[in-house]
Scaffold this active site. Structure first.
Site, PDB file in Angstrom:
ATOM      1  N   LYS A   1       0.824  -1.215   0.000  1.00 56.29           N
ATOM      2  CA  LYS A   1       0.000   0.000   0.000  1.00 56.29           C
ATOM      3  C   LYS A   1       0.860   1.269   0.000  1.00 56.29           C
ATOM      4  O   LYS A   1       0.430   2.302  -0.484  1.00 56.29           O
ATOM      5  CB  LYS A   1      -0.963  -0.026   1.178  1.00 56.29           C
TER       6      LYS A   1
HETATM    7  C1  LIG Z   1      -4.391  -4.588   1.187  1.00 53.73           C
HETATM    8  C2  LIG Z   1      -3.587  -5.844   1.034  1.00 53.73           C
HETATM    9  C3  LIG Z   1      -3.931  -6.842   0.073  1.00 53.73           C
HETATM   10  C4  LIG Z   1      -5.163  -6.747  -0.806  1.00 53.73           C
HETATM   11  O1  LIG Z   1      -5.099  -5.686  -1.716  1.00 53.73           O
HETATM   12  P1  LIG Z   1      -6.279  -5.381  -2.733  1.00 53.73           P
HETATM   13  O2  LIG Z   1      -6.020  -4.021  -3.263  1.00 53.73           O
HETATM   14  O3  LIG Z   1      -7.537  -5.486  -1.973  1.00 53.73           O
HETATM   15  O4  LIG Z   1      -6.224  -6.370  -3.800  1.00 53.73           O
HETATM   16  C5  LIG Z   1      -3.087  -7.932  -0.057  1.00 53.73           C
HETATM   17  N1  LIG Z   1      -1.994  -8.097   0.740  1.00 53.73           N
HETATM   18  C6  LIG Z   1      -1.660  -7.178   1.665  1.00 53.73           C
HETATM   19  C7  LIG Z   1      -0.468  -7.428   2.517  1.00 53.73           C
HETATM   20  C8  LIG Z   1      -2.432  -6.015   1.859  1.00 53.73           C
HETATM   21  O5  LIG Z   1      -2.080  -5.125   2.801  1.00 53.73           O
END
Ligand SMILES: *Cc1c(COP(=O)(O)O)cnc(C)c1O
Length: 464
Positions: free
Chosen positions: A112
């Site tokens: 993120k």
């Molecule tokens: C947020 C997150 C995901 C999922 O991401 P999406 O955008 O919903 O596909 C997967 N792995 C981790 C470690 C995350 O923090």
């Protein structure tokens, strides 16, 4: 560039307004009115760029006409400078034609950061150009809150208030939020569950007077700017492995579908991507859809990969809009059905269009541990439980062996040390830059699950 809503009823907006608005007023999500497609020659010319410069090249068309268009190269340089690897998104080779892209070299060790670090700068610059301020409120079960705080800490035009369920986030996750020492960051432990926190945020957004008074804003993954930034690492991987002259495939552990959709955007911009191998945990609404063509909501159950414990994949709406030929009415019908009866069925033609690029596979917790173990034993690479879901999705596919597969590793293993330790008996260590996390002073307030008290708190801590 102008942006349109997937429900077809909200006004078209330019980049700055899309950034600040998030969700469209008709309930839809924003998409660019056209895809800025690049020729093979243009892509080839980007092969030599650094990650930050590639980010500028890929995202520039979306900011055309923005007040901050000219600042983009500088924004990207600043946004990716705190990352702890010179490549920003390095790849390691796991097998003959399989690669792991480590998307955990940002400040909070999850993918993120790759979008939110940029979004923090974008907010700041757009708001200072407009001479405005905002108050960001959010609820988190872990990764989003820490990444949003890291992105907004110290930003002049932004105050951020993040609620987490008291005693229900992991210690690493809590400390990543509460040890940030910035006067515009406010953490609140709510005496309740994650759902209670989310309900509080929703109520604040539904209170129009309060919302306008405080210029409330959100940074969740329905914001177009986040998706836009995530297309960059798809391009970075594809170019490194021979694109645009050779197709590649991506295995993506996903929940809200934001990450997978960002890959789709890269393909619409002219990069040949053979397939998206989508991985889910036991909360498998997406993989059930790929098998049946029907999206059906079920309850959420906790898993070893909590960032993917979701009930609905909100960003799938964007893919539906494309598959239905940008028919906002059709998307509205499907979403109304989902709202009323908890399900919808995709018609044959759009279903076929989606199936030509996406397949899904599901991994339960026991097998997740088995994949953490087997990956470690065969390659020496420590992976977190979310990444294990991606590794499985890659191995489970019947894709042509000649096509390189890139697995997106979405979190550092030390972010989920208990799961990794229970799988292989080794406790992964935090990277050196974070080693002091357990010694830093924590700062957070506690509040009961009470809307009035939370609103008073937000009012008292916002500078709007
Ligand atoms: C947020 C997150 C995901 C999922 O991401 P999406 O955008 O919903 O596909 C997967 N792995 C981790 C470690 C995350 O923090």
């Amino acid at each position: 560039m102008r942006f349109q809503s997937t429900r077809g009823q909200a006004p078209e907006l330019g980049f700055d307004d899309v950034l600040l608005t998030g969700l469209a007023r008709d309930g839809g999500l924003y998409l660019p009115v056209t895809w800025p497609e690049r020729s093979a020659e243009e892509w080839r010319a980007m092969r030599e760029l650094s990650y930050a410069d590639l980010a500028t090249a890929v995202t520039q068309p979306f900011l055309a006409g923005s007040t901050i268009e000219a600042d983009l190269p500088e924004i990207m340089k600043e946004a990716y400078s705190p990352f702890d690897h010179p490549a920003v998104a390095p790849m390691v080779q796991l097998g003959a034609n399989t690669w792991l892209m480590e998307l955990y070299h940002g400040p909070t060790l999850a993918f993120k950061d790759y979008a939110l670090q940029v979004v923090g700068h974008l907010f700041d610059r757009v708001l200072s150009a407009k001479k405005e301020r905002i108050t960001i409120v959010g609820a988190t079960s872990g990764d989003t809150g820490s990444a949003a705080i890291a992105a907004c800490a110290g930003r002049e035009a932004v105050d951020i208030i993040i609620m987490h369920p008291k005693g229900r986030v992991s210690e690493v996750q809590r400390r990543q939020m509460t040890t940030v020492d910035a006067s515009n960051v406010h953490n609140v432990a709510i005496d309740g569950t994650f759902d209670d926190c989310q309900a509080l945020v929703k109520s604040m957004f539904n209170d129009q007077t309060f919302r306008d008074e405080l210029h409330l804003s959100a940074v969740n993954s329905i914001n177009w700017a986040r998706i836009m930034c995530q297309t960059v690492y798809y391009a970075y991987a594809a170019l490194a492995l021979g694109g645009p002259d050779r197709p590649v495939a991506f295995a993506v552990p996903t929940g809200n579908f934001g990450n997978a959709f960002a890959g789709y955007c890269a393909s619409r911009m002219g990069l040949p991507i053979a397939s998206f191998l989508v991985g889910s945990n036991r909360n498998d609404i997406l993989t059930r859809y790929f098998k049946t063509g029907e999206m059906t909501i079920e309850g959420v159950q906790p898993s070893l990969s909590p960032a993917m414990d979701i009930q609905i994949s909100s960003n799938f709406e964007r893919l539906l809009f494309e598959a239905y030929g940008r028919d906002g009415n059709a998307v509205t019908r499907l979403m109304d059905g989902l709202h009323q009866s908890g399900r919808y069925t995709v018609e044959p033609a759009p279903r076929e269009a989606i199936a030509s690029q996406f397949t899904g596979s599901r991994l339960c917790d026991e097998q997740t541990k088995a994949f953490i173990r087997s990956t470690y034993e065969t390659t020496g690479q420590l992976i977190d439980p979310h990444t294990a879901v991606g590794v499985h999705a890659a191995q489970n596919s019947d894709l042509d062996q000649a096509i390189p597969k890139v697995i997106l590793s979405t979190a550092h293993p030390a972010k989920f040390p208990d799961a990794v330790e229970s799988a292989i008996g080794i406790r992964p260590e935090l990277p050196p830059a974070m080693a002091g996390l357990y010694d830093l002073q924590e700062r957070y307030d506690e509040l009961p699950n009470n809307l009035k008290q939370v609103q008073d708190y937000v009012r008292a801590h916002s500078r709007v």
